[in-house]
Write a protein that holds these residues in place. Structure first.
Motif, mmCIF file in Angstrom:
data_model
loop_
_atom_site.group_PDB
_atom_site.id
_atom_site.type_symbol
_atom_site.label_atom_id
_atom_site.label_comp_id
_atom_site.label_asym_id
_atom_site.label_seq_id
_atom_site.Cartn_x
_atom_site.Cartn_y
_atom_site.Cartn_z
ATOM 1 N N ASP A 74 2.032 9.611 4.229
ATOM 2 C CA ASP A 74 2.470 9.563 5.628
ATOM 3 C C ASP A 74 1.636 8.569 6.441
ATOM 4 N N GLU A 75 0.334 8.540 6.173
ATOM 5 C CA GLU A 75 -0.537 7.609 6.888
ATOM 6 C C GLU A 75 -0.147 6.162 6.614
ATOM 7 N N ALA A 76 0.129 5.854 5.338
ATOM 8 C CA ALA A 76 0.562 4.496 4.988
ATOM 9 C C ALA A 76 1.901 4.172 5.634
ATOM 10 N N ASP A 77 2.781 5.163 5.695
ATOM 11 C CA ASP A 77 4.091 4.948 6.316
ATOM 12 C C ASP A 77 3.951 4.703 7.815
ATOM 13 N N VAL A 78 3.051 5.433 8.475
ATOM 14 C CA VAL A 78 2.844 5.251 9.915
ATOM 15 C C VAL A 78 2.331 3.848 10.203
ATOM 16 N N ARG A 79 1.378 3.365 9.398
ATOM 17 C CA ARG A 79 0.847 2.010 9.617
ATOM 18 C C ARG A 79 1.932 0.960 9.449
ATOM 19 N N LEU A 80 2.763 1.131 8.438
ATOM 20 C CA LEU A 80 3.855 0.175 8.230
ATOM 21 C C LEU A 80 4.863 0.246 9.364
ATOM 22 N N ARG A 81 5.151 1.453 9.826
ATOM 23 C CA ARG A 81 6.119 1.601 10.920
ATOM 24 C C ARG A 81 5.592 0.959 12.199
ATOM 25 N N ARG A 82 4.314 1.135 12.474
ATOM 26 C CA ARG A 82 3.732 0.512 13.668
ATOM 27 C C ARG A 82 3.810 -1.001 13.600
ATOM 28 N N ALA A 83 3.525 -1.553 12.437
ATOM 29 C CA ALA A 83 3.608 -3.006 12.293
ATOM 30 C C ALA A 83 5.044 -3.490 12.476
ATOM 31 N N THR A 84 6.010 -2.731 11.960
ATOM 32 C CA THR A 84 7.414 -3.115 12.102
ATOM 33 C C THR A 84 7.859 -3.049 13.556
ATOM 34 N N LEU A 85 7.401 -2.017 14.264
ATOM 35 C CA LEU A 85 7.742 -1.906 15.691
ATOM 36 C C LEU A 85 7.108 -3.031 16.500
ATOM 37 N N ALA A 86 5.866 -3.406 16.151
ATOM 38 C CA ALA A 86 5.220 -4.519 16.843
ATOM 39 C C ALA A 86 5.989 -5.815 16.614
ATOM 40 N N ALA B 78 0.825 -1.208 0.000
ATOM 41 C CA ALA B 78 0.000 0.000 0.000
ATOM 42 C C ALA B 78 0.858 1.256 0.000
ATOM 43 N N LEU B 79 1.948 1.238 0.761
ATOM 44 C CA LEU B 79 2.856 2.388 0.778
ATOM 45 C C LEU B 79 3.495 2.590 -0.592
ATOM 46 N N GLY B 80 3.919 1.494 -1.218
ATOM 47 C CA GLY B 80 4.500 1.600 -2.554
ATOM 48 C C GLY B 80 3.517 2.164 -3.561
ATOM 49 N N ASP B 81 2.259 1.745 -3.461
ATOM 50 C CA ASP B 81 1.222 2.246 -4.361
ATOM 51 C C ASP B 81 1.042 3.752 -4.204
ATOM 52 N N ARG B 82 0.959 4.205 -2.962
ATOM 53 C CA ARG B 82 0.736 5.627 -2.731
ATOM 54 C C ARG B 82 1.955 6.463 -3.091
ATOM 55 N N LEU B 83 3.134 5.921 -2.853
ATOM 56 C CA LEU B 83 4.353 6.648 -3.232
ATOM 57 C C LEU B 83 4.436 6.813 -4.754
ATOM 58 N N LEU B 84 4.160 5.729 -5.481
ATOM 59 C CA LEU B 84 4.231 5.803 -6.941
ATOM 60 C C LEU B 84 3.187 6.775 -7.474
ATOM 61 N N GLU B 85 1.987 6.727 -6.909
ATOM 62 C CA GLU B 85 0.942 7.657 -7.326
ATOM 63 C C GLU B 85 1.374 9.097 -7.052
ATOM 64 N N PHE B 86 1.973 9.331 -5.897
ATOM 65 C CA PHE B 86 2.389 10.682 -5.520
ATOM 66 C C PHE B 86 3.485 11.197 -6.457
ATOM 67 N N VAL B 87 4.474 10.361 -6.741
ATOM 68 C CA VAL B 87 5.585 10.795 -7.587
ATOM 69 C C VAL B 87 5.122 11.009 -9.024
ATOM 70 N N ASN B 88 4.361 10.067 -9.568
ATOM 71 C CA ASN B 88 3.926 10.178 -10.959
ATOM 72 C C ASN B 88 2.953 11.329 -11.174
ATOM 73 N N GLY B 89 2.126 11.615 -10.155
ATOM 74 C CA GLY B 89 1.136 12.671 -10.335
ATOM 75 C C GLY B 89 1.491 13.970 -9.652
ATOM 76 N N LEU B 90 2.773 14.156 -9.311
ATOM 77 C CA LEU B 90 3.172 15.336 -8.540
ATOM 78 C C LEU B 90 2.824 16.632 -9.261
ATOM 79 N N ASP B 91 3.034 16.690 -10.584
ATOM 80 C CA ASP B 91 2.730 17.925 -11.303
ATOM 81 C C ASP B 91 1.240 18.258 -11.239
ATOM 82 N N VAL B 92 0.389 17.216 -11.350
ATOM 83 C CA VAL B 92 -1.057 17.443 -11.266
ATOM 84 C C VAL B 92 -1.451 17.882 -9.857
#
Length: 584
Positions: A230-242, A201-215
């Protein structure tokens, strides 16, 4: 506790593909076992030697133990190093087989069968999730085998010294494995299973953000989209810490139980020593060996944790490839096509290159055909323009012709039904210049060699000159000029011309142009259409132009209106030798 559900058939197939064959896996597993056994034997021998030396026996009585300490110390390090070489070599070699196996399953589905998976998520599955599979032999199977065999051998060894101590060690190991695994599962099991999907999910949102940055910048939506990343990153970070918290609790539980096992050894050993059943050095061995054994067995709960992550990644990889490919996609013919079958199909005896009779096609998952009732017959040198309102199936027709989609009705190439030909043969005959052609983040040279890797620089320059990019190429510094990520350093018209140059280099007998003026400003669109058709004109080539713009009669020989589904021949105005001056 570990997930008790059995993996489904597709997940099992991925896991079997990730596990090296026994002949390649066994050397690393054996070396790992020898390293673990040397570690336990080193502590046992050292404990016996120190305790026995305190009794001041003749040095001859200590010689074997002294040599043993040195041998086990060297063996522990040497076997560990050799284990890493052998086991990682086996895992990495198998990883290559995994990638090839997955790509071979994905290629028949691309591009129209992969629309349900986001590009960033798919990339994560093909990179991070595939990389995670190397942990199946390295962090799951081999540690479990090593821990189990080492534990059994240690219990037997202690049992031979003092049966009660052996039984106490066996109980301590069983309790330690059960409690630590349960504790780890309670804290981190959900997080471990969620890490792979959250990473996707984080990869999906990052790619969307980078590709559509001009828009996003143009519409003032950068902060909103960045918050989603950031929200996707926080969820992944919490899972990694757990997951890390679970590993920490497991280590603490095992350390405590190892100490209790040592105390248990003393509890049963001291009375035996008082009764003369064992010697002082034997008591030291009974008390200290559990510490080394628990150090080895401590990898087992972590292996169960690694299993959850490996299984989650395997399930995501398996889900990338449908168990049954959509019926809307074509199936490749059995067997690898030979060089002969890859050659473009010649025209039929009557000169027909391509013929469609009442053809229809449906997108995967759609309830109704996107295009239907299409009939057309083209010969060498013909030009067909396809028109229709938005949503009438123009792009669907293009994908049908290059066999990205299956069809009903009859579609014949050179008099042979297309579904009876290998896909490679169809795609060597019909080339597609897409509405938004993809350019690699490489030089102009590499973007052209993609079409014909044997072409010389002179041939590449000639192809660019033919599509009207000669002056542009000189201004950019030649074939080494970069085009940027997805062609970001070139205009839409230039990208279309580079794609046309690729199609000419590939020398397709039939070229399909899907909305070639979609990314060109209106005042240049008609001129570009004229240039494309004049450049592509060849008495041996058939051109199919899909366009929403009017195309003059003198540029085409046939017209196809998708509303009616029937192609009409343009009356006597088309001249296949017509050329215009290419212009940017």
């Amino acid at each position: 506790m570990p997930d008790s559900r059995l993996p489904d058939a597709r997940t099992l197939a991925v896991l079997r593909l990730a596990q090296p064959r026994l002949a390649r896996f066994a050397p690393g597993a054996l070396l790992g076992l020898l390293s673990a056994a040397s570690s336990v034997a080193l502590l046992a021998t050292s404990a016996w030697l120190i305790t026995r030396a305190a009794e001041h026996p003749p040095i001859l009585f200590l010689s074997a133990a002294i040599v043993g300490v040195r041998a086990f110390a060297l063996g522990r390090a040497g076997f560990r190093y050799a284990d890493r070489l052998a086991s990682h070599d086996a895992a990495f070699r198998q990883l290559a087989a995994v990638r090839v196996g997955i790509y071979s399953r994905l290629v028949p589905l691309a591009p129209d069968g992969l629309g349900a998976t986001g590009r960033g998520d798919l990339l994560t599955r093909l990179v991070n999730d595939v990389d995670e599979l190397q942990n199946l032999p390295l962090r799951v199977v081999q540690p479990l085998v090593t821990a189990a065999v080492t534990a059994v051998l240690s219990v037997i060894g202690i049992f031979l010294v003092l049966p009660a101590a052996g039984l106490a060690l066996a109980v301590a190991l069983a309790v330690g494995f059960t409690v630590s695994t349960a504790a780890h599962s309670a804290i981190a099991a959900g997080a471990e299973r969620a890490i792979a999907p959250l990473r996707g999910a984080l990869g999906d949102r990052l790619l969307e953000f980078v590709n559509g940055l001009d828009v996003f910048i143009a519409f003032g939506a950068v902060a909103e989209r960045q918050a989603a990343v950031d929200e996707a990153d926080v969820r992944l970070r919490r899972a990694t810490l757990a997951r890390a918290a679970g590993a920490g609790v497991t280590a603490a539980v095992l350390s405590a139980l190892a100490a209790l096992a040592a105390v248990g050894g003393l509890v049963v050993g001291i009375p035996a020593l008082a009764q003369g059943a064992i010697t002082g050095p034997a008591l030291a061995v009974i008390a200290l060996v559990p510490l080394a054994v628990f150090d080895v067995v401590g990898t087992a709960p972590l292996a169960m944790a690694a299993w959850r992550q490996v299984r989650s990644s395997a399930e995501r990889i398996a889900a990338s490839v449908p168990a049954d490919p959509p019926v809307e996609l074509p199936s490749a013919l059995a067997g690898a096509p030979s060089a002969k079958t890859r050659r473009p199909r010649p025209a039929a005896p009557d000169g027909t290159v391509l013929e469609l009779v009442d053809v229809a096609a449906t997108w995967p998952g759609a309830a109704e055909p996107a295009v239907h009732g299409v009939s057309v017959r083209l010969q060498r040198g013909d030009r067909l323009v396809v028109r229709g309102p938005s949503g009438s199936g123009k792009t669907t027709l293009a994908h049908l012709l290059v066999r990205f989609l299956d069809y009903s009705g009859s579609f014949r190439l050179g008099g042979v039904e297309a579904r009876d030909l290998p896909l490679e043969t169809v795609r060597a005959t019909i080339g597609l210049v897409e509405q938004s052609p993809y350019l690699f983040d490489e030089s102009v040279r590499q973007n052209l060699l993609f079409a014909r890797d044997t072409a010389s620089d002179d041939e590449l320059v000639a192809a660019l000159e033919r599509v009207g990019l000669a002056s542009w190429l000189r201004e950019r510094g030649g074939l080494d000029a970069l085009v940027g990520d997805a062609g970001s350093l070139v205009s839409g018209g230039q990208a279309g011309r580079i794609a046309l140059a690729r199609a000419l280099l590939a020398d397709f007998p039939v070229i399909v142009f899907d909305e070639p003026t979609a990314n060109v400003e209106p005042r240049l669109a008609e001129l570009l259409l004229r240039d494309i058709l004049s450049i592509a004109t060849d008495e041996h080539r058939t051109d199919i132009l899909i366009s929403h713009l009017p195309v003059p009669d003198e540029l085409v020989s046939h017209r196809l209106d998708l509303d009616s589904g029937r192609a009409l021949e343009v009356a006597g105005t088309f001249d296949p030798t017509t050329r215009s001056t290419p212009a940017l």
